[in-house]
Design an enzyme around this catalytic site. Structure first.
Site, short mmCIF file in Angstrom:
data_model
loop_
_atom_site.label_atom_id
_atom_site.label_comp_id
_atom_site.label_asym_id
_atom_site.label_seq_id
_atom_site.Cartn_x
_atom_site.Cartn_y
_atom_site.Cartn_z
N LEU A 37 0.85 -1.19 0.00
CA LEU A 37 0.00 0.00 0.00
C LEU A 37 0.89 1.25 0.00
O LEU A 37 2.09 1.16 0.20
CB LEU A 37 -0.90 -0.02 1.24
CG LEU A 37 -1.82 -1.24 1.37
CD1 LEU A 37 -2.53 -1.25 2.72
CD2 LEU A 37 -2.86 -1.25 0.24
N GLY A 177 13.21 20.00 -13.22
CA GLY A 177 12.06 20.26 -12.35
C GLY A 177 12.37 19.72 -10.96
O GLY A 177 13.54 19.50 -10.61
N ILE A 179 11.79 16.73 -9.49
CA ILE A 179 12.43 15.42 -9.43
C ILE A 179 13.90 15.55 -9.81
O ILE A 179 14.80 15.02 -9.15
CB ILE A 179 11.73 14.40 -10.35
CG1 ILE A 179 10.34 14.07 -9.79
CG2 ILE A 179 12.57 13.12 -10.52
CD1 ILE A 179 9.58 13.01 -10.53
N GLU A 198 17.69 21.21 -19.83
CA GLU A 198 16.35 21.72 -19.54
C GLU A 198 15.84 22.52 -20.73
O GLU A 198 16.53 23.37 -21.28
CB GLU A 198 16.39 22.57 -18.26
CG GLU A 198 15.20 23.47 -18.01
CD GLU A 198 13.86 22.77 -17.88
OE1 GLU A 198 13.76 21.81 -17.10
OE2 GLU A 198 12.90 23.18 -18.57
N VAL A 232 16.71 18.01 -26.28
CA VAL A 232 17.36 16.76 -26.71
C VAL A 232 16.65 16.27 -27.97
O VAL A 232 15.43 16.16 -27.99
CB VAL A 232 17.27 15.68 -25.60
CG1 VAL A 232 17.94 14.40 -26.07
CG2 VAL A 232 17.91 16.18 -24.32
N MET A 311 0.66 18.05 -8.58
CA MET A 311 0.83 16.62 -8.30
C MET A 311 1.62 16.48 -7.01
O MET A 311 2.84 16.30 -7.03
CB MET A 311 1.54 15.95 -9.47
CG MET A 311 0.66 15.78 -10.68
SD MET A 311 1.53 14.91 -11.98
CE MET A 311 0.18 14.40 -13.03
N ALA A 313 1.54 14.93 -2.80
CA ALA A 313 0.93 13.95 -1.92
C ALA A 313 -0.08 14.60 -0.97
O ALA A 313 -1.18 14.08 -0.76
CB ALA A 313 2.02 13.24 -1.12
N HIS A 314 0.30 15.76 -0.39
CA HIS A 314 -0.60 16.38 0.59
C HIS A 314 -1.87 16.92 -0.07
O HIS A 314 -2.93 16.94 0.54
CB HIS A 314 0.11 17.47 1.40
CG HIS A 314 1.02 18.35 0.61
ND1 HIS A 314 2.27 17.95 0.21
CD2 HIS A 314 0.85 19.60 0.12
CE1 HIS A 314 2.84 18.95 -0.48
NE2 HIS A 314 2.00 19.94 -0.55
N HIS A 437 13.61 33.65 19.59
CA HIS A 437 14.96 34.06 19.15
C HIS A 437 15.99 33.13 19.77
O HIS A 437 15.89 32.84 20.97
CB HIS A 437 15.23 35.49 19.59
CG HIS A 437 16.65 35.92 19.29
ND1 HIS A 437 17.06 36.24 18.01
CD2 HIS A 437 17.74 36.05 20.10
CE1 HIS A 437 18.34 36.57 18.05
NE2 HIS A 437 18.78 36.45 19.29
#
Ligand code: FAD
Ligand code: NAI
Length: 458
Positions: A37, A177, A179, A198, A232, A311, A313-314, A437
């Site tokens: 999972l 980016g 990743i 890039e 590329v 995109m 997770a949270h 502080h």
């Protein structure tokens, strides 16, 4: 009916939705085709990448930065396979943890690939299940290049790059980016020569431009090389990998031992049966939903990477909770304005709200202030003087529009800004808040002061 709700996909969208549905008293099952999972996030995304980012940062820091603090460490060596084993242990701890949470909350895990059959039916391995509602949370997959198919040994997606057996001497990364910069940081710290190709004229295009530029400068100082505005056009895979790219008015050839293709991700719905179930998609291939996450079939909802939006997770988890609450008869709200985004590089880049470019496009009259971390006392004590806090606020109302942080621990610092944006605070309210502080968070107070008053320490 077998179930009130069947969730398809057990990533951070699906498993959270399933648990919340069960907590609300709905008879819930979650169909997941993988053996574990947790989806992309736990198995091949957030968690393994952050484990390797942490380990590689320790290694790099020990080698490069301890001596300036008078700590002399001789003979530091890398046991890369142990680093990878630690990462695997962290993953299995979490995936088993979710199995435990499913049992505790009485969510049934149906293991196998789900195929929608239309109406209230779904099939898994020849068995048909019926449910009043469905939540689709099948996530996303890496985008590849047609002339550079993934073999996950030398031509890598993020999944392959998280499971290498040895550190490549030369690593080319197509796409600078999130990743790219995270996994590039891992391998640069472990000894690879890392170069980026890039397409755009900047890195991390989702971030505020000041954040992208500041981050690029830091990563360049660490040894990473960026070839921006390059495309590329050809790849040859022999003893080495050679990529031909066009940019800056010329054609260049780059060689490497391995190449990571990190040019974005696309929604994943292969074999799900969207057409059979009459579920419409957007022109970009995401499942189309309304403001209540309902697809074109009112009893079928969709969340997470499968639908448009960041995109993250949270974001997927918040949507999962919101849909569960809706099905459970509540009226949830989800504030997309205050979803933070983080690149876990060094320094970290974290952002919430609008970028300066977005504010300009919307024609909002605004003020911007920037407080450098080198003027923050805690940052100097801990040797983390790189970066800044940048705050943008509405010129007339002083309401916060965006907060962008390049700093050590920016991933934690951004939480204060997220709360402030969610509650629609003004810059003055942030500036008037007492901060302990010495802390890095004082830089947020100072940047807020700099907007409509004056900073104290600059
Ligand atoms: P997923 O997590 O992709 O889960 C979908 C699940 O559905 C999978 O388990 C899949 O096996 C299952 N599935 C698919 N089709 C079927 C079917 N027909 N039947 C049954 N099961 C099916 N986000 C962050 O917020 N922070 C980070 O630090 C971060 N780091 C990342 C690092 C990497 C390398 C990558 C690739 C991503 C990262 N992300 C990060 C993004 C994050 O992982 C995703 O946004 C998140 O996992 C999306 O959650 P989801 O539930 O929508 O889908
Ligand atoms: P991305 O969208 O962040 O970056 C892709 C980069 O590749 C962009 O800079 C783009 O201009 C470039 N690009 C696109 N096509 C190209 C081409 N043909 N040649 C050269 N460059 C090209 O996508 P990335 O990095 O693949 O990440 C995918 C998703 O995963 C992101 O949306 C992100 O939200 C999520 N993620 C989140 C993380 C986090 O929150 N810390 C970490 C890693 C991923």
């Amino acid at each position: 009916m077998n179930y009130d709700v069947i969730v398809i996909g057990a990533g951070p969208g699906g498993y959270v939705a399933a648990i919340r549905c069960a907590q609300l008293g709905l008879k819930t099952a979650c169909i997941e085709k993988s053996k574990t999972l947790g989806g992309t996030c736990l198995n091949v995304g957030c968690i393994p990448s952050k484990a390797l980012l942490h380990s590689s940062e320790r290694y790099w820091d020990t080698q490069k930065h301890l001596s300036e603090q008078g700590i002399l460490v001789d003979g530091v060596r890398l046991d890369f396979l142990q680093m990878m084993r630690r990462k695997e242990t962290i993953i299995s701890g979490f995936t088993q943890g979710i199995e435990g949470l499913f049992k505790k909350n009485k969510v049934e895990w149906i293991q196998g690939e789900a195929h929608l059959k239309g109406g209230y039916f779904v099939e898994v391995a020849g068995q048909t299940f019926e449910s009043r509602f469905f939540i689709l949370a099948t996530g996303s997959a890496s985008i590849g290049l047609p002339f550079l198919p993934f073999d996950e040994k030398r031509v890598l997606s993020s999944t392959g790059a998280l499971a290498l057996k040895e550190v490549p001497q030369k690593l080319l990364i197509i796409g600078a980016g999130v990743i790219g910069v995270e996994l590039g940081s891992v391998y640069q710290r472990l000894g690879s020569e890392v170069q980026f190709i890039e397409f755009l004229d900047r890195i991390c295009p989702g971030f505020d431009l000041a954040l992208s530029k500041g981050l690029q400068k830091s990563l360049t100082n660490q040894g990473m090389v960026f070839h921006l505005s390059h495309k590329v056009i050809k790849a040859e895979i022999g003893a080495a990998i050679s990529l031909t790219a066009q940019g800056e008015g010329k054609t260049s050839v780059f060689t490497a031992d391995a190449v990571l293709v990190a040019i974005g991700r696309k929604p994943y719905s292969a074999n799900l049966g969207l057409e059979i179930a009459g579920i419409q998609t957007t022109p970009k291939g995401f499942v189309a939903i309304d403001a209540s996450f309902r697809t074109s079939q009112p009893h079928v909802f969709a969340i997470g990477d499968l639908v448009e939006g960041p995109m993250l997770a949270h974001k997927a988890s918040e949507e999962g909770i919101a849909v569960a609450e809706l099905i459970g008869g509540h009226c949830p709200t989800l504030d997309y304005f205050s979803i933070p985004g983080v690149a876990y590089t060094h320094p970290e880049a974290a952002s919430v709200g609008l970028t300066e470019e977005e504010i300009k496009t919307r024609g909002i009259s605004y003020k911007s202030a920037l407080f450098p971390m080198k003027a923050n006392s805690r940052a100097r004590c801990i040797g983390e003087e790189e970066g800044f806090v940048k705050i943008l606020a509405d010129a007339a109302t002083h309401r916060l529009l965006g907060v962008h942080i390049l700093a050590a621990n920016a991933s934690e610092l951004i939480a204060e800004a997220t709360l402030a944006l969610k509650e629609r605070f003004t810059a003055d309210q942030l500036a008037e808040t007492c901060h302990a502080h010495p802390t890095l968070s004082e830089a947020i107070k100072e940047a807020a002061l700099a907007l409509f008053k004056e900073p104290i320490h600059l």
